[in-house]
Write a protein that holds these residues in place. Structure first.
Motif, PDB file in Angstrom:
ATOM      1  N   LYS A 174     -11.325  -4.797 -10.120  1.00  0.00           N
ATOM      2  CA  LYS A 174     -11.883  -5.767 -11.231  1.00  0.00           C
ATOM      3  C   LYS A 174     -10.311  -5.495 -12.510  1.00  0.00           C
ATOM      4  CE  LYS A 174     -15.698  -8.031 -12.859  1.00  0.00           C
ATOM      5  NZ  LYS A 174     -17.650  -8.274 -12.932  1.00  0.00           N
ATOM      6  N   SER A 175     -10.811  -3.778 -12.836  1.00  0.00           N
ATOM      7  CA  SER A 175     -10.537  -3.994 -13.818  1.00  0.00           C
ATOM      8  C   SER A 175      -8.994  -4.101 -14.695  1.00  0.00           C
ATOM      9  CB  SER A 175     -10.855  -2.860 -14.754  1.00  0.00           C
ATOM     10  OG  SER A 175     -10.792  -1.617 -13.758  1.00  0.00           O
ATOM     11  N   HIS A 176      -8.414  -3.326 -13.471  1.00  0.00           N
ATOM     12  CA  HIS A 176      -6.400  -3.354 -13.545  1.00  0.00           C
ATOM     13  C   HIS A 176      -6.214  -3.705 -12.449  1.00  0.00           C
ATOM     14  CE1 HIS A 176      -8.058  -0.412 -16.304  1.00  0.00           C
ATOM     15  NE2 HIS A 176      -6.656  -0.061 -16.765  1.00  0.00           N
TER      16      HIS A 176
ATOM     17  N   ASP B  52       8.171  -5.479  -5.395  1.00  0.00           N
ATOM     18  CA  ASP B  52       8.062  -4.475  -4.390  1.00  0.00           C
ATOM     19  C   ASP B  52       7.429  -5.086  -3.350  1.00  0.00           C
ATOM     20  OD1 ASP B  52       8.889  -1.762  -4.870  1.00  0.00           O
ATOM     21  OD2 ASP B  52       7.123  -1.985  -6.266  1.00  0.00           O
ATOM     22  N   TRP B  53       6.381  -5.614  -3.197  1.00  0.00           N
ATOM     23  CA  TRP B  53       5.577  -6.814  -1.961  1.00  0.00           C
ATOM     24  C   TRP B  53       6.608  -7.484  -1.402  1.00  0.00           C
ATOM     25  CZ3 TRP B  53       2.132  -4.798   0.498  1.00  0.00           C
ATOM     26  CH2 TRP B  53       0.656  -4.042  -0.570  1.00  0.00           C
TER      27      TRP B  53
ATOM     28  N   ARG C 244       0.807  -7.238 -10.242  1.00  0.00           N
ATOM     29  CA  ARG C 244       2.091  -7.744 -11.499  1.00  0.00           C
ATOM     30  C   ARG C 244       3.201  -6.531 -11.545  1.00  0.00           C
ATOM     31  NH1 ARG C 244      -2.279  -9.992 -15.194  1.00  0.00           N
ATOM     32  NH2 ARG C 244      -1.722  -7.423 -16.141  1.00  0.00           N
ATOM     33  N   ASP C 245       2.716  -5.443 -11.669  1.00  0.00           N
ATOM     34  CA  ASP C 245       3.906  -4.451 -12.040  1.00  0.00           C
ATOM     35  C   ASP C 245       4.782  -4.776 -10.573  1.00  0.00           C
ATOM     36  OD1 ASP C 245       2.827  -4.142 -14.735  1.00  0.00           O
ATOM     37  OD2 ASP C 245       1.781  -2.721 -14.215  1.00  0.00           O
TER      38      ASP C 245
ATOM     39  N   ASP D 297     -10.405   3.934  -8.009  1.00  0.00           N
ATOM     40  CA  ASP D 297      -9.315   4.541  -8.487  1.00  0.00           C
ATOM     41  C   ASP D 297      -8.064   2.944  -7.777  1.00  0.00           C
ATOM     42  OD1 ASP D 297      -6.976   4.805  -9.137  1.00  0.00           O
ATOM     43  OD2 ASP D 297      -6.364   6.858  -9.132  1.00  0.00           O
ATOM     44  N   VAL D 298      -7.718   2.033  -8.876  1.00  0.00           N
ATOM     45  CA  VAL D 298      -7.225   0.836  -7.814  1.00  0.00           C
ATOM     46  C   VAL D 298      -5.727   1.775  -7.698  1.00  0.00           C
ATOM     47  CG1 VAL D 298      -6.089  -0.120  -9.940  1.00  0.00           C
ATOM     48  CG2 VAL D 298      -6.413  -1.592  -7.886  1.00  0.00           C
ATOM     49  N   TYR D 299      -5.164   2.205  -9.124  1.00  0.00           N
ATOM     50  CA  TYR D 299      -3.711   3.135  -8.429  1.00  0.00           C
ATOM     51  C   TYR D 299      -3.567   3.916  -7.114  1.00  0.00           C
ATOM     52  CZ  TYR D 299      -3.269   1.553 -13.696  1.00  0.00           C
ATOM     53  OH  TYR D 299      -3.370   0.289 -14.632  1.00  0.00           O
ATOM     54  N   ASP D 300      -4.200   4.249  -6.959  1.00  0.00           N
ATOM     55  CA  ASP D 300      -4.467   5.278  -5.725  1.00  0.00           C
ATOM     56  C   ASP D 300      -4.523   4.372  -4.380  1.00  0.00           C
ATOM     57  OD1 ASP D 300      -5.194   8.579  -4.695  1.00  0.00           O
ATOM     58  OD2 ASP D 300      -5.865   6.726  -3.618  1.00  0.00           O
ATOM     59  N   LEU D 301      -5.388   3.434  -3.844  1.00  0.00           N
ATOM     60  CA  LEU D 301      -5.689   2.572  -2.965  1.00  0.00           C
ATOM     61  C   LEU D 301      -4.748   1.910  -2.923  1.00  0.00           C
ATOM     62  CD1 LEU D 301      -7.604   1.168  -1.290  1.00  0.00           C
ATOM     63  CD2 LEU D 301      -7.837  -0.364  -2.452  1.00  0.00           C
TER      64      LEU D 301
END
Length: 333
Positions: free
Chosen positions: A34-36, A47-48, A42-43, A114-118
């Protein structure tokens, strides 16, 4: 006592605790979807998009006609193994090589938020599998090595026919003959080691398998996905779908690609910070820098205010001195 300590490693609370890493309570839950999530998406749009391109290339390579390598009569001796069904069906490969690791990533996210890890684990897994698939099918079609059961694909009625150069003139089902020229390397094996190999490296970082504390039981968690991938490879030899060289090459290919893809997103598992992705630590450092800069600004804001108060006090004191001088001159004192 020793057995009780060993069993404690496999208890549910301990296994959950293994995924906590070095996060302090104040840092947990600070980078959620939700937060990041929007920022991360976008970043990594490019890659996708590249992943979609790899998927299209893989579909084309899977449908492309393989090279029909020369198969002489004298070569058929080693290609007369029985034509069997797959012990591990093709449709099941995405489930255990992609969906199962993704379920583990989701479990870790529920613990750490941790959304970065997921995101990075999912991105790395998909890149690992798709790059491996593209390389595997490209080599398959280019090499055209016959499978161990090629004889029965080529001559299902046991009537052998050869041209004047001694090459087999197959009259079996076209789809069977086509698949019969896709032996090297093993696709099942390369996919398995790409997905489960990535999961193995991921878990070794999360549970700190190489923290030099001597917890050998952690290696059981690390080796379990590799064992499953190895059994898939063995089944390909047992089903006479591949030669052992095909399985070895496929497993090595998948594992190497998985290691490269993981290293692009995560520190090495033996690193002190091997439990989290690079981008998580960058985001954490940015948030700390912002907090520190905010505290510095507040300190600067207080200093001018203190200076103003000091000036006002000095003016007030000087004013009192001027009043005293006037009274002295007028004779009132």
């Amino acid at each position: 006592m020793a057995w009780s300590n060993m069993l404690s490693y496999f208890s549910f609370p301990y296994l959950l605790g293994l995924f906590q890493g070095r996060l302090r309570p104040a840092e947990m839950g600070t980078h959620t979807i939700k937060s990041h999530g929007a920022r991360v998406a976008r970043d990594h749009v490019q890659d996708w998009l590249i992943l979609l391109l790899l998927l299209v290339i893989e579909i084309i390579l899977y449908e492309i006609h393989p090279f029909y390598r020369f198969v002489g009569e004298h070569m058929m001796t080693d290609l007369k193994y029985p034509l069997k069904e797959n012990t591990v069906p093709l449709w099941s490969v995405p489930f255990y090589a992609v969906l199962f690791p993704f379920a583990v990533f989701l479990l870790v996210y529920t613990r750490r938020k941790d959304v970065y890890d997921l995101h990075h684990s999912t991105l790395g897994l998909l890149f690992s599998v798709l790059i491996t698939a593209v390389i595997t099918d490209a080599i398959k079609s280019a090499v055209g090595r016959p499978r161990p059961d090629f004889f029965w694909r080529c001559f299902p009625d046991e009537i052998e026919l050869y041209d004047r150069w001694g090459n087999a003139k197959c009259h079996g089902k076209e789809s069977d003959i086509r698949e019969g020229h896709k032996s090297f390397p093993s696709g099942h094996t390369s996919w398995s080691f790409a997905g489960l190999g990535f999961l193995s490296i991921y878990l070794s970082g999360k549970i700190k398998a190489f923290d030099h504390k001597g917890h050998v039981a952690k290696l059981c968690v690390v080796f379990s996905p590799l064992l499953a991938a190895s059994l898939v490879g063995i089944s390909r030899v047992d089903d006479y779908m591949h030669h052992w060289q095909d399985v070895f090459a496929g497993g090595l290919l998948g594992l190497v690609v998985a290691a490269f893809c993981y290293s692009q997103l995560f520190p090495p598992p033996y690193n002190n910070e091997g439990w989290g992705p690079y981008e998580y630590f960058r985001a954490l450092e940015e948030s700390r820098s912002s907090t520190n800069s905010g505290e510095s600004i507040n300190a600067l804001d207080v200093q001018p205010l203190n200076n103003v108060n000091a000036v006002n006090q000095q003016v007030k004191n000087h004013g009192n001195e001027f009043d005293a001088l006037e009274e002295l001159e007028s004779g009132r004192m």
